[in-house]
Design a protein around this motif. Structure first.
Motif, PDB file in Angstrom:
ATOM      1  N   PHE A 122      -0.145  -0.165  -6.153  1.00 47.02           N
ATOM      2  CA  PHE A 122       0.446  -1.074  -5.171  1.00 47.02           C
ATOM      3  C   PHE A 122      -0.422  -1.132  -3.919  1.00 47.02           C
ATOM      4  CE2 PHE A 122       3.456  -1.691  -1.575  1.00 47.02           C
ATOM      5  CZ  PHE A 122       3.930  -2.958  -1.897  1.00 47.02           C
ATOM      6  N   ALA A 123      -0.863   0.031  -3.448  1.00 50.11           N
ATOM      7  CA  ALA A 123      -1.696   0.087  -2.242  1.00 50.11           C
ATOM      8  C   ALA A 123      -3.039  -0.625  -2.459  1.00 50.11           C
ATOM      9  CB  ALA A 123      -1.925   1.541  -1.828  1.00 50.11           C
ATOM     10  N   VAL A 124      -3.665  -0.411  -3.606  1.00 47.96           N
ATOM     11  CA  VAL A 124      -4.935  -1.079  -3.891  1.00 47.96           C
ATOM     12  C   VAL A 124      -4.705  -2.586  -4.047  1.00 47.96           C
ATOM     13  CG1 VAL A 124      -6.830  -1.289  -5.559  1.00 47.96           C
ATOM     14  CG2 VAL A 124      -6.010   0.972  -4.881  1.00 47.96           C
ATOM     15  N   SER A 125      -3.582  -2.954  -4.636  1.00 50.41           N
ATOM     16  CA  SER A 125      -3.264  -4.377  -4.780  1.00 50.41           C
ATOM     17  C   SER A 125      -3.072  -5.043  -3.424  1.00 50.41           C
ATOM     18  CB  SER A 125      -2.003  -4.549  -5.637  1.00 50.41           C
ATOM     19  OG  SER A 125      -2.243  -4.101  -6.948  1.00 50.41           O
ATOM     20  N   ILE A 126      -2.504  -4.312  -2.479  1.00 51.91           N
ATOM     21  CA  ILE A 126      -2.387  -4.837  -1.112  1.00 51.91           C
ATOM     22  C   ILE A 126      -3.785  -5.159  -0.583  1.00 51.91           C
ATOM     23  CG2 ILE A 126      -1.835  -4.226   1.284  1.00 51.91           C
ATOM     24  CD1 ILE A 126       0.610  -2.712   0.188  1.00 51.91           C
ATOM     25  N   CYS A 127      -4.732  -4.256  -0.809  1.00 58.56           N
ATOM     26  CA  CYS A 127      -6.110  -4.489  -0.367  1.00 58.56           C
ATOM     27  C   CYS A 127      -6.715  -5.700  -1.059  1.00 58.56           C
ATOM     28  CB  CYS A 127      -6.967  -3.256  -0.627  1.00 58.56           C
ATOM     29  SG  CYS A 127      -6.442  -1.831   0.327  1.00 58.56           S
ATOM     30  N   LYS A 128      -6.411  -5.879  -2.350  1.00 58.48           N
ATOM     31  CA  LYS A 128      -6.897  -7.059  -3.060  1.00 58.48           C
ATOM     32  C   LYS A 128      -6.322  -8.326  -2.430  1.00 58.48           C
ATOM     33  CE  LYS A 128      -9.459  -5.086  -6.097  1.00 58.48           C
ATOM     34  NZ  LYS A 128     -10.904  -5.303  -6.082  1.00 58.48           N
ATOM     35  N   GLY A 169       2.184  -6.292  -4.699  1.00 62.02           N
ATOM     36  CA  GLY A 169       1.228  -5.759  -3.736  1.00 62.02           C
ATOM     37  C   GLY A 169       0.188  -6.782  -3.317  1.00 62.02           C
ATOM     38  N   VAL A 170      -0.304  -7.566  -4.271  1.00 63.26           N
ATOM     39  CA  VAL A 170      -1.267  -8.613  -3.927  1.00 63.26           C
ATOM     40  C   VAL A 170      -0.619  -9.599  -2.958  1.00 63.26           C
ATOM     41  CG1 VAL A 170      -2.611 -10.560  -4.828  1.00 63.26           C
ATOM     42  CG2 VAL A 170      -2.619  -8.378  -6.046  1.00 63.26           C
ATOM     43  N   LYS A 171       0.619  -9.975  -3.240  1.00 63.91           N
ATOM     44  CA  LYS A 171       1.332 -10.917  -2.364  1.00 63.91           C
ATOM     45  C   LYS A 171       1.566 -10.301  -0.984  1.00 63.91           C
ATOM     46  CE  LYS A 171       3.686 -14.581  -1.234  1.00 63.91           C
ATOM     47  NZ  LYS A 171       2.969 -15.775  -0.827  1.00 63.91           N
ATOM     48  N   VAL A 172       2.018  -9.060  -0.947  1.00 73.19           N
ATOM     49  CA  VAL A 172       2.254  -8.377   0.331  1.00 73.19           C
ATOM     50  C   VAL A 172       0.962  -8.295   1.130  1.00 73.19           C
ATOM     51  CG1 VAL A 172       2.824  -6.128   1.376  1.00 73.19           C
ATOM     52  CG2 VAL A 172       4.285  -7.083  -0.405  1.00 73.19           C
ATOM     53  N   GLY A 173      -0.134  -7.924   0.469  1.00 69.30           N
ATOM     54  CA  GLY A 173      -1.431  -7.833   1.152  1.00 69.30           C
ATOM     55  C   GLY A 173      -1.872  -9.168   1.699  1.00 69.30           C
ATOM     56  N   THR A 210      -2.448  -4.684   6.041  1.00 68.39           N
ATOM     57  CA  THR A 210      -2.468  -3.254   5.706  1.00 68.39           C
ATOM     58  C   THR A 210      -1.270  -2.469   6.215  1.00 68.39           C
ATOM     59  OG1 THR A 210      -3.745  -2.808   7.699  1.00 68.39           O
ATOM     60  CG2 THR A 210      -4.986  -3.175   5.656  1.00 68.39           C
ATOM     61  N   ARG A 211      -0.315  -3.118   6.795  1.00 70.29           N
ATOM     62  CA  ARG A 211       0.825  -2.434   7.407  1.00 70.29           C
ATOM     63  C   ARG A 211       1.560  -1.506   6.447  1.00 70.29           C
ATOM     64  NH1 ARG A 211       4.941  -6.447   9.941  1.00 70.29           N
ATOM     65  NH2 ARG A 211       2.926  -7.472  10.072  1.00 70.29           N
ATOM     66  N   TYR A 212       1.667  -1.866   5.150  1.00 69.98           N
ATOM     67  CA  TYR A 212       2.497  -1.110   4.219  1.00 69.98           C
ATOM     68  C   TYR A 212       1.717  -0.211   3.274  1.00 69.98           C
ATOM     69  CZ  TYR A 212       6.037  -4.260   5.911  1.00 69.98           C
ATOM     70  OH  TYR A 212       6.885  -4.960   6.717  1.00 69.98           O
ATOM     71  N   LYS A 213       0.408  -0.262   3.284  1.00 64.40           N
ATOM     72  CA  LYS A 213      -0.397   0.507   2.330  1.00 64.40           C
ATOM     73  C   LYS A 213      -0.137   2.004   2.455  1.00 64.40           C
ATOM     74  CE  LYS A 213      -5.155   1.461   0.999  1.00 64.40           C
ATOM     75  NZ  LYS A 213      -5.545   2.731   1.558  1.00 64.40           N
ATOM     76  N   SER A 214      -0.262   2.563   3.637  1.00 69.40           N
ATOM     77  CA  SER A 214      -0.113   4.010   3.793  1.00 69.40           C
ATOM     78  C   SER A 214       1.330   4.449   3.579  1.00 69.40           C
ATOM     79  CB  SER A 214      -0.621   4.462   5.164  1.00 69.40           C
ATOM     80  OG  SER A 214       0.157   3.899   6.192  1.00 69.40           O
ATOM     81  N   LYS A 215       2.289   3.617   3.947  1.00 69.91           N
ATOM     82  CA  LYS A 215       3.698   3.965   3.730  1.00 69.91           C
ATOM     83  C   LYS A 215       4.018   4.043   2.241  1.00 69.91           C
ATOM     84  CE  LYS A 215       5.271   2.191   8.104  1.00 69.91           C
ATOM     85  NZ  LYS A 215       5.239   0.992   8.851  1.00 69.91           N
TER      86      LYS A 215
END
Length: 187
Positions: free
Chosen positions: A18-24, A149-153, A158-163
């Motif tokens: 999910f975190a990596v998908s946010i970055c994508k 995650g892609v959509k969130v990113g 990056t607000r939610y990646k670390s959480k």
């Protein structure tokens, strides 16, 4: 293992993907659903394949280590969870690749985000989990959360990646403690 416990583990294991998908998603100027599905397929596929491999390996040694398998599950889940929590505090800035969904970019990421699932697969062998439904559930959960995650990113950054990484790590630690306590109390 109950369906709720399996769901909790699936969500926890999915947090790295999910975190990596946010970055994508951050790397996309406009939301691209085809790329989101590609991310879901890579991450979901590896996230379901690795516990199967771990299960097969763990099944080979189950008889030899049945007396302390609960400690192995506790240590593996705790170590994975601790590492995820530690990673959640990193302040690295992700760089965007020229072709972010190319196999050369996605395969190493999919492997890296699913190594913890390999260890969980080993614990599944000790806990005698029905592996086919379990890995299917983990893969489907990761697929869905990767697309999200892609959509969130793409929308939030990056607000939610670390959480997400922190929550996933905490959940795995708590599951490891639960397994150990249940065994020690004879539940």
């Amino acid at each position: 293992m109950s369906l709720l416990e399996l769901f909790i583990i699936a969500v926890a294991l999915s947090m790295d993907a999910f975190a990596v998908s946010i970055c994508k998603g951050l790397c996309m100027p406009k939301m691209n659903w085809n790329n989101a599905v590609i991310a879901g397929l890579y991450f979901g596929g590896f996230q379901s394949g690795m516990p199967l491999i771990g299960y097969l390996l763990g099944s080979q040694f189950k008889e030899a280590i049945t007396s302390f398998d609960h400690w192995i599950a506790f240590i593996l889940l705790g170590a994975i969870g601790f590492n995820m929590i530690k990673e959640s505090f990193r302040k690295e800035v992700e760089e965007c690749e020229a072709s972010p969904m190319a196999p050369g970019n996605m395969i190493p990421l999919a492997i890296a985000t699913s190594i913890d699932a390999l260890a969980v697969g080993v614990t599944f062998a000790f806990l005698q989990v029905q592996i086919v439904p379990a890995v299917s559930f983990i893969g489907a959960t990761t697929f869905t959360l990767s697309i999200l995650g892609v959509k969130v990113g793409n929308v939030f950054g990056t607000r939610y990646k670390s959480k997400a990484e922190f929550a996933g790590g905490l959940i795995l630690i708590l599951m490891g403690i639960k397994i150990l306590v249940q065994h020690l109390l004879g539940l």
